[in-house]
Enzyme design. Structure first.
Site, mmCIF file in Angstrom:
data_model
loop_
_atom_site.group_PDB
_atom_site.id
_atom_site.type_symbol
_atom_site.label_atom_id
_atom_site.label_comp_id
_atom_site.label_asym_id
_atom_site.label_seq_id
_atom_site.Cartn_x
_atom_site.Cartn_y
_atom_site.Cartn_z
ATOM 1 N N GLN A 129 -72.990 -9.966 34.585
ATOM 2 C CA GLN A 129 -71.849 -10.738 35.076
ATOM 3 C C GLN A 129 -72.103 -12.237 34.971
ATOM 4 O O GLN A 129 -71.223 -13.001 34.563
ATOM 5 C CB GLN A 129 -71.537 -10.364 36.525
ATOM 6 N N ASP A 187 -50.659 -8.903 34.663
ATOM 7 C CA ASP A 187 -50.546 -8.015 35.815
ATOM 8 C C ASP A 187 -50.062 -8.815 37.017
ATOM 9 O O ASP A 187 -50.122 -10.049 37.032
ATOM 10 C CB ASP A 187 -51.876 -7.332 36.124
ATOM 11 N N ASP A 190 -48.954 -4.870 32.406
ATOM 12 C CA ASP A 190 -49.249 -3.927 33.487
ATOM 13 C C ASP A 190 -48.391 -4.284 34.694
ATOM 14 O O ASP A 190 -47.766 -5.338 34.754
ATOM 15 C CB ASP A 190 -50.733 -3.983 33.839
ATOM 16 N N LEU A 221 -64.899 -12.607 37.554
ATOM 17 C CA LEU A 221 -65.574 -11.301 37.529
ATOM 18 C C LEU A 221 -66.338 -11.054 38.827
ATOM 19 O O LEU A 221 -66.846 -11.983 39.443
ATOM 20 C CB LEU A 221 -66.538 -11.239 36.343
#
Length: 936
Positions: A680, A705, A776, A936
């Site tokens: 990450q 989204d 989405d 993240l």
């Protein structure tokens, strides 16, 4: 309006887009002063005696207008079918079969009057409990995430919007290993077809209450046969005119009222309904739900649950009720019944029990009780309805009064007379529930008051979620493995066909389901190759996870981390240093330069201490910060992320002590945790942990989204994340926007899309050759708005940008795909979960769409859920095979997990970003972060 006797009158519904706008008997409500109102009837609707048939059914009560047809559907017995005619417009109908007895208490919930707002609310709630909603496209929406039917207040039950691109000749692919899979679908072997005759019904003397009207009509069930009656208009499968075929033929019936009086019923023929095929599935679903009533199931909200098969978890006062979600609609070649197993978590404690416990355990019990119940969903057993608690009124009690038919009645008296319930504690406060849009459209604009003693909480609390033993105990019962799920599906079908009451309903309507689950063809795509450093390639197996490969292999492209700092409480120093040393060791194995960090110790872990420490650390311009917190804390996490994303833009990695210093039983997984943390950190600093074998050049992949804010239900945040051609660049583009409820999203999508194209051009000096856009967070009810608004604006903007860049002939090669995760569809391979890469693009897909299903992830527990992809626009020039394989490849590129995810990585990135902003920082982050994966 007059018609010649030889003319056959019909009510014509020309297209599904008029569904919900044109009803057989609309009922309008609007806020404002009383006034005369005559509805405008669309020119495409031809009705005999227009003013007398429809206009007088509109009775305004007082702002926004809602049209909601309503009726009762009774099962036909000896009606003669005719294949030339279809079924009428039955949107939002209530299904009752007279062959099944009904108690007065059950029937009373369906009573209504045309002038009573409370009665309208009862009808509205009864319709909603059947899961039937107005079938008309939403005008404005915010594209938010919802349940499986994720529309807004006007979501259609069946979305038959044709979205298949004209360029799509065939949507079936060929690549992969061809297999056969079982599904959770049953084929309908026989379906009913009827002639529907329409009649106007009048009562002498006039009867105001629709419930009484329906009761009087019910006495003539033997003569009427199968019928639909909404209180004014009657639709039947039998031609009641006899030998007289005049369009105005009228005949009379008599019924006896409960006080012995005789009521004259005048029934006048007004036409024959000619409806399109979309209404057929509305009826089939209603018939199915009525037949399920013979299985001794209890309906809660929209779905049916089995109280006799409930599972009690005694230590936590929880019951788990198994149930079923069903839906009938047209698929590629057949009408299919989709059945999914669901569970309802029921709390055995009432809210009054919780109040008494808090009274003993806390000092400020009122504040504690409000914190516990506000925002929760509760169930009232006396009417089997659910409500969301918005407030608690400690100044009111069951002895408080309210107006009922111009008289003052206390809540205690009302519950005694209406439900025969006696309130034991008259000093308990009243629960307040804000009326939903459904209630408002039904005329219920006042706040709803509930009694804690008669109210049960549903679902689980945040405290329960933190209890590992409780969650494991729940998952043992709710996460069904494929074999157990298949067995329950077959048991449901067997019960439906063998139960006397259920089979009787199906036989009366000439319906029959296949006895076995539907088997369909599928393909398993070739395993994907993961590209690591130094030319190493890893071929995914059925586990679709490559965490172990990083212990001895380098990442594809590493960032050099030479300046980084660790912020931690002083009492966590030893455990943190050990974890950091493990991260450095892991990084060395992955050929990543991870220098020894600088430690900033705090005397305490207060929020202000973290803020001060971040200020001190960012003054030295670090590449990334690792911040250690004692335990998961939403407020503390929010303070840290606001500081690092807005005030002092810097990459940050927050870890908890539970993660980096686990107990001895879980210490074996610490190496895996350190590996994921290092991956990450590398990704946040524009490193590339791994790559896939991507044949296309110049490809820009975009994910969009929406996430709702848990703090403000009227606010949502949309996020767009775009790649800059992953083959040649590790940079991304991201943007976030804030929206209010029902606000249009098209402007923000277009703006962010233009910025993403500009970023791509700055990166490569030219615009992308192909654009793959994954949208989405779209419910079926919002698909109309996405197709007609968002997509059109996106195409126009893309064309303008490409023409301005001198690409008049080529133009943008764009594909727009709607992604849906919350599905009821399941399929199984050899009584097990299908392996990752299993594609279904036939039989259970929809004929009006260019759609396919992919199972891209692997699960250890329960049944895997496929993801649906609906291609609503495509000028990329790729075959269905290439589109499916490209989509599957993109599920391997989510750097927060060393494995595949359910959706393409850009969709998951967009969700991650929108969730971070909605839950933690509540405003758009700094633009200095927009080219990195800082979220993240």
């Amino acid at each position: 309006m007059s018609l010649q006797p030889s003319v056959r009158p019909r009510v014509r519904v020309p297209s599904p887009q008029l569904m919900g706008k044109v009803g057989i008997r609309p009922v309008m409500t609007f806020t404002g002063p009383r006034m005369s109102f005559r509805p405008r009837i669309p020119p495409s609707v031809n009705v005999v005696n227009r003013p007398s048939v429809i206009a007088d059914t509109f009775k305004p009560r007082g702002g926004s207008i809602s049209v909601r047809p309503r009726a009762i559907l009774a099962s036909p017995q000896a009606a003669k079918p005719d294949s030339n005619d279809s079924v009428p417009n039955l949107i939002r109908r209530i299904l009752i079969s007279p062959s099944i007895p009904h108690s007065p208490s059950n029937l009373s919930s369906f009573s209504s009057t045309s002038t009573s707002s409370s009665s309208c609310t009862q009808i509205e709630n009864s319709i909603a409990n059947l899961g039937v909603v107005a079938a008309k496209p939403r005008g404005k929406g915010h594209g938010g995430r919802g349940g499986r039917n994720r529309g807004g207040p006007h979501t259609p039950l069946l979305d038959s919007l044709f979205t298949r691109p004209q360029t799509c000749v065939s949507k079936m692919g060929e690549t992969g290993r061809h297999v056969t899979v079982d599904t959770n679908y049953f084929k309908i072997l026989k379906k009913p077809e009827w002639n529907i005759y329409q009649y106007r019904v009048d009562f002498v003397p006039e009867i105001d209450m629709s419930f009484v009207r329906r009761t009087l009509i019910l006495q003539h069930k033997a003569k009427l046969g199968g019928y639909i009656f909404d209180g004014t208009m009657l639709f039947t499968t039998n031609d009641l005119r006899g030998t007289k075929k005049g369009h105005y033929h009228e005949f009379h019936l008599t019924s006896e009222y409960r006080d012995g009086k005789t009521v004259l019923i005048k029934i006048k023929h007004v036409g024959i309904v000619d409806a399109n095929e979309a209404q057929l599935f509305q009826v089939l679903n209603l018939i199915l739900r009525q037949s399920m009533g013979g299985l001794d199931l209890q309906q809660i909200a929209r779905h049916f649950f089995d109280p006799y098969a409930k599972i009690s978890i005694d230590p936590y006062h929880i019951e788990i009720w198994p149930g079923y979600i069903t839906s009938i609609r047209q698929h590629e070649r057949d009408i299919l019944l989709c059945t999914e197993i669901t569970h309802k978590v029921m709390r055995t404690d009432t809210l009054y029990t919780i109040l008494r416990q808090l009274t003993v355990e806390t000092k400020d019990y009122q504040k504690a009780f409000k914190t516990e119940v506000i925002g929760s969903i509760v169930l009232t057993d006396y009417n089997n309805k659910t409500y969301r608690i918005t407030d608690v009124d400690f100044t009111s009690s069951p002895l408080s009064t309210f107006s009922l038919k111009d008289t003052k009645v206390s809540f205690a008296e009302y519950f005694k007379s209406r439900y025969n319930l006696i309130i034991t504690d008259s000093s308990q406060p009243m629960l307040i529930s804000k009326p939903t849009n459904k209630h408002i459209r039904g005329g219920q604009e006042e706040f709803i008051s509930l009694i804690p003693e008669f109210t049960r909480a549903t679902g689980i609390t945040d405290h329960m979620r933190t209890n590992v033993r409780f969650m494991k105990s729940m998952s043992d019962h709710t996460r069904l493995n494929p074999e157990m799920r298949l067995q329950r599906l077959r048991n449901f079908n067997e019960r439906l066909n063998s139960s006397a009451k259920s089979s009787e309903v199906l036989q009366e309507w000439n319906m029959k389901f296949d006895n076995d689950l539907l088997k369909i063809p599928a393909r398993i795509l070739p395993c994907e190759k993961i590209l690591l450093g130094h030319g190493v390639r890893y071929i995914c197996d059925e586990k679709a996870n490559w965490t172990r490969e990083f212990r001895n292999c380098s990442m594809f492209c590493n960032a050099e981390i030479s300046r980084w700092q660790v912020i931690l409480p002083s009492r966590c120093c030893r455990e943190t240093q050990l974890f950091v040393q493990m991260c450095i060791k892991v990084a060395r194995n992955m050929s990543l330069v991870l220098a020894t960090p600088k430690y900033i110790e705090m005397d305490d872990d207060r929020n202000n201490s973290y803020t001060t420490a971040v200020e001190m650390a960012t003054s030295e311009d670090p590449q990334i910060l690792m911040i250690v917190i004692q335990q998961p804390n939403e407020e503390k996490y929010s303070v840290i992320k606001k500081k690092c994303c807005i005030d002092r833009p810097v990459a940050s990695q927050v870890v908890t002590m539970k993660m980096i210093a686990p107990t001895s039983e879980k210490s074996a997984g610490l190496m895996s945790i350190a590996t994921k943390v290092v991956i990450q950190m590398n990704a946040k600093l524009r490193g590339i942990p791994w790559m896939i074998d991507l044949p296309l050049k110049g490809l820009m992949t975009i994910g969009f989204d929406v996430c709702h804010s848990s703090k403000d239900k009227n606010t949502s945040y949309s996020a767009l994340v775009a790649t800059m051609d992953v083959r040649s660049s590790s940079r991304y583009f991201s943007a976030v926007s804030k929206h209010q409820k029902y606000q249009e999203l098209s402007n923000d999508i277009i703006l962010h899309f233009a910025f993403a194209l500009r970023a791509y051009r700055n990166e490569h000096g030219s615009l992308p050759e192909r654009i793959l856009f994954y949208r989405d967070g779209v419910g079926d009810g919002q698909l109309h708005q996405v197709v007609n608004t968002e997509l059109n604006h996106l195409r126009i903007k893309a064309q303008e940008i490409y023409e301005a860049a001198g690409k008049h002939e080529i133009g943008p090669r764009l594909a727009f795909i709607v992604v849906s995760k919350r599905l009821n569809t399941r399929y199984f391979f050899s009584n097990n979960n299908p392996p990752p890469g299993t594609v279904v693009d036939d039989v259970i897909t929809l004929p009006e769409r260019y759609d396919f299903f992919i199972v891209s992830q692997s699960v250890r527990q329960g049944t895997v859920s496929p993801t649906s992809y609906n291609v609503i626009y495509d000028t990329m020039g790729l075959t269905p095979d290439r589109i499916q394989m490209l989509t599957y490849k993109m599920t391997h590129m989510y750097y927060n997990y060393t494995g595949t995810c359910r959706v393409p990585a850009v969709c998951q990135y967009a969700h991650k970003l929108a969730y971070l902003v909605a839950e933690s920082i509540h405003c758009p982050p700094s633009q200095l972060h927009e080219r990195n994966l800082y979220f993240l």
